[in-house]
Design a protein around this motif. Structure first.
Motif, PDB file in Angstrom:
ATOM      1  N   SER A   1       0.770   9.157   4.944  1.00  0.00           N
ATOM      2  CA  SER A   1       2.012   8.560   4.439  1.00  0.00           C
ATOM      3  C   SER A   1       2.950   9.596   3.836  1.00  0.00           C
ATOM      4  O   SER A   1       4.167   9.393   3.787  1.00  0.00           O
ATOM      5  CB  SER A   1       1.696   7.482   3.391  1.00  0.00           C
ATOM      6  OG  SER A   1       1.294   8.060   2.157  1.00  0.00           O
TER       7      SER A   1
ATOM      8  N   GLU B   1       0.829  -1.203   0.000  1.00  0.00           N
ATOM      9  CA  GLU B   1       0.000   0.000   0.000  1.00  0.00           C
ATOM     10  C   GLU B   1       0.866   1.257   0.000  1.00  0.00           C
ATOM     11  O   GLU B   1       0.585   2.219  -0.721  1.00  0.00           O
ATOM     12  CB  GLU B   1      -0.915  -0.016   1.226  1.00  0.00           C
ATOM     13  CG  GLU B   1      -2.092   0.937   1.131  1.00  0.00           C
ATOM     14  CD  GLU B   1      -3.096   0.713   2.250  1.00  0.00           C
ATOM     15  OE1 GLU B   1      -3.137   1.552   3.161  1.00  0.00           O
ATOM     16  OE2 GLU B   1      -3.828  -0.292   2.211  1.00  0.00           O
TER      17      GLU B   1
ATOM     18  N   ARG C   1      -4.914   7.460   5.150  1.00  0.00           N
ATOM     19  CA  ARG C   1      -3.620   6.757   5.133  1.00  0.00           C
ATOM     20  C   ARG C   1      -2.679   7.381   4.111  1.00  0.00           C
ATOM     21  O   ARG C   1      -1.480   7.542   4.376  1.00  0.00           O
ATOM     22  CB  ARG C   1      -3.830   5.279   4.793  1.00  0.00           C
ATOM     23  CG  ARG C   1      -4.494   4.444   5.868  1.00  0.00           C
ATOM     24  CD  ARG C   1      -4.633   3.015   5.351  1.00  0.00           C
ATOM     25  NE  ARG C   1      -5.465   2.163   6.187  1.00  0.00           N
ATOM     26  CZ  ARG C   1      -5.881   0.956   5.828  1.00  0.00           C
ATOM     27  NH1 ARG C   1      -5.524   0.457   4.647  1.00  0.00           N
ATOM     28  NH2 ARG C   1      -6.642   0.240   6.634  1.00  0.00           N
ATOM     29  N   PHE C   2      -3.217   7.712   2.939  1.00  0.00           N
ATOM     30  CA  PHE C   2      -2.386   8.318   1.888  1.00  0.00           C
ATOM     31  C   PHE C   2      -1.802   9.647   2.353  1.00  0.00           C
ATOM     32  O   PHE C   2      -0.589   9.875   2.254  1.00  0.00           O
ATOM     33  CB  PHE C   2      -3.213   8.525   0.620  1.00  0.00           C
ATOM     34  CG  PHE C   2      -2.567   9.449  -0.386  1.00  0.00           C
ATOM     35  CD1 PHE C   2      -1.346   9.126  -0.963  1.00  0.00           C
ATOM     36  CD2 PHE C   2      -3.177  10.648  -0.740  1.00  0.00           C
ATOM     37  CE1 PHE C   2      -0.737   9.982  -1.876  1.00  0.00           C
ATOM     38  CE2 PHE C   2      -2.582  11.503  -1.648  1.00  0.00           C
ATOM     39  CZ  PHE C   2      -1.355  11.175  -2.219  1.00  0.00           C
TER      40      PHE C   2
ATOM     41  N   TYR D   1       0.932   4.338  -2.638  1.00  0.00           N
ATOM     42  CA  TYR D   1       0.758   5.748  -2.280  1.00  0.00           C
ATOM     43  C   TYR D   1       1.852   6.615  -2.903  1.00  0.00           C
ATOM     44  O   TYR D   1       1.602   7.735  -3.352  1.00  0.00           O
ATOM     45  CB  TYR D   1       0.767   5.914  -0.759  1.00  0.00           C
ATOM     46  CG  TYR D   1      -0.474   5.377  -0.071  1.00  0.00           C
ATOM     47  CD1 TYR D   1      -1.715   5.412  -0.699  1.00  0.00           C
ATOM     48  CD2 TYR D   1      -0.400   4.832   1.211  1.00  0.00           C
ATOM     49  CE1 TYR D   1      -2.847   4.920  -0.074  1.00  0.00           C
ATOM     50  CE2 TYR D   1      -1.531   4.340   1.846  1.00  0.00           C
ATOM     51  CZ  TYR D   1      -2.752   4.381   1.198  1.00  0.00           C
ATOM     52  OH  TYR D   1      -3.869   3.893   1.821  1.00  0.00           O
TER      53      TYR D   1
ATOM     54  N   ILE E   1      -5.572   0.642  -5.214  1.00  0.00           N
ATOM     55  CA  ILE E   1      -5.383   0.737  -3.767  1.00  0.00           C
ATOM     56  C   ILE E   1      -6.693   0.274  -3.141  1.00  0.00           C
ATOM     57  O   ILE E   1      -7.634   1.051  -2.970  1.00  0.00           O
ATOM     58  CB  ILE E   1      -5.032   2.175  -3.340  1.00  0.00           C
ATOM     59  CG1 ILE E   1      -3.773   2.650  -4.079  1.00  0.00           C
ATOM     60  CG2 ILE E   1      -4.824   2.251  -1.830  1.00  0.00           C
ATOM     61  CD1 ILE E   1      -3.440   4.116  -3.863  1.00  0.00           C
TER      62      ILE E   1
ATOM     63  N   LYS F   1       1.180   9.659  -5.553  1.00  0.00           N
ATOM     64  CA  LYS F   1       1.712  11.013  -5.394  1.00  0.00           C
ATOM     65  C   LYS F   1       2.459  11.455  -6.650  1.00  0.00           C
ATOM     66  O   LYS F   1       2.306  12.585  -7.128  1.00  0.00           O
ATOM     67  CB  LYS F   1       2.638  11.069  -4.179  1.00  0.00           C
ATOM     68  CG  LYS F   1       3.176  12.464  -3.860  1.00  0.00           C
ATOM     69  CD  LYS F   1       3.922  12.448  -2.530  1.00  0.00           C
ATOM     70  CE  LYS F   1       4.441  13.838  -2.175  1.00  0.00           C
ATOM     71  NZ  LYS F   1       5.581  14.238  -3.018  1.00  0.00           N
TER      72      LYS F   1
ATOM     73  N   ILE G   1      -9.184   3.697  -5.917  1.00  0.00           N
ATOM     74  CA  ILE G   1      -9.060   3.690  -4.452  1.00  0.00           C
ATOM     75  C   ILE G   1     -10.402   3.263  -3.864  1.00  0.00           C
ATOM     76  O   ILE G   1     -11.407   3.961  -4.017  1.00  0.00           O
ATOM     77  CB  ILE G   1      -8.674   5.085  -3.909  1.00  0.00           C
ATOM     78  CG1 ILE G   1      -7.425   5.624  -4.616  1.00  0.00           C
ATOM     79  CG2 ILE G   1      -8.440   5.019  -2.400  1.00  0.00           C
ATOM     80  CD1 ILE G   1      -7.041   7.038  -4.205  1.00  0.00           C
TER      81      ILE G   1
END
Length: 332
Positions: A148, A10, A144-145, A14, A130, A18, A116
């Protein structure tokens, strides 16, 4: 897949997400038709982030933002059409491309697609997927993204994330509620989020027509004790009687499910075009997602559904019997 392997995979996704966002010129964040708070909240939280890094981004939902979600920050920025010059689609809380309501076919001319979602029936349609069925809401994955990449959460993002989690966990009461939900909520409350405001706007600012329609719907309630199932029907003439709309039926199926001794609630909801949406909710270990998938739908273990087109809806009694046959096996 072990939890450690899942987290590593995961985190890698991410990082790719990005990079795709940073290297795209026009980003469309798309959610499923007839959306609820998780779909809209996840879209808007991501939209606020992308806008903050000075990228061209638009939120898209073909059927628009429901009235009860227009209080969410940025809701007015959601459009009903995908900009033709988009070079990145981020599709959130949507189990299949068909559920977007748009004709998105994957070919060499299709923009990159990031998928997602937390639906167990998601078919993995993205170039980046995701997907975590154990996440209580897609909004959890958005959190979470952002976490992160160490992005500081503002009140607009937090309100949208909280709304998504609150709605998809039934106010932290459904079986998908877990420790992560409370940890995320705690972090956001400590940063200034007002949870009671979000809860009030979602559940305590209800138009009178919704409760008038609910009364009519409850009059159709039928109990089938042999399969521990309760059903309700909402017809178009009932909606027209009170000037109600599709979104006013949100949550009705939970009344059928909440009856003592009942494990499955079904709502048959007629649309203007004659089609019928079948919403399914269950308790405990009754997995209804597989039944929904068998009829062309999907969802979660305890919350799923499917649609019957106009011609199929004419045979509603046959479909009802077929659902009941499968419930005899599912309900033990």
């Amino acid at each position: 897949m072990t939890n450690i392997r899942r987290v590593k995979k995961e985190m890698k996704s991410y990082k790719r997400l990005k990079l795709f966002i940073e290297n795209s010129q026009k980003i469309a964040i798309i959610s499923h038709i007839n959306p609820e708070a998780d779909a809209i909240g996840s879209s808007l939280a991501l939209l606020h982030f992308i806008h903050s890094i000075k990228k061209d981004v638009v939120g898209v939902n073909k059927t628009g933002v429901p009235e009860n979600l227009k209080f969410l920050p940025g809701a007015g920025k959601i459009r009903s059409a995908i900009p033709p010059d988009s070079d990145l689609y981020v599709i959130v809380d949507t189990a299949s491309l068909e559920r977007t309501g748009f004709k998105i076919s994957k070919n060499r001319n299709t923009p990159t697609i990031v998928n997602i979602d937390h639906h167990i029936t998601n078919d993995g349609f993205g170039d980046i997927n995701i997907i975590d069925p154990n996440a209580s809401a897609t909004a959890v994955l958005i959190f979470r993204f952002l976490n992160s990449i160490n992005f500081p959460l503002n009140k607009e993002i937090m309100m949208n994330i909280y709304a998504g989690i609150y709605e998809d966990t039934g106010g932290f009461s459904y079986q998908n509620t877990n420790a992560e939900c409370f940890k995320i909520a705690e972090k956001m409350v400590n940063k200034g989020l007002n949870p009671s405001y979000v809860a009030r706007m979602l559940k305590e600012e209800v138009p009178a027509r919704k409760y008038l329609l609910l009364g009519e719907a409850l009059s159709t309630l039928k109990i089938y004790p042999e399969i521990k199932t309760a059903t309700m029907f909402v017809r178009m003439d009932m909606k027209k009687k009170f000037g109600a709309s599709w979104e006013d039926t949100d949550g009705f199926v939970d009344y059928a499910k909440s009856i003592r001794g009942i494990k499955v609630g079904l709502l048959f909801n007629e649309r203007e075009d004659g089609s019928i949406k079948v919403s399914m909710r269950s308790k405990d270990d009754v997995d209804i997602s597989l039944i929904a998938k068998e009829f062309g739908g999907g969802g979660h273990r305890n919350a799923a559904g499917f649609e019957l087109k106009k011609e199929e809806a004419k045979n509603i009694k046959w479909y009802e019997r077929e659902i009941f046959k499968r419930l005899k096996t599912a309900v033990k």
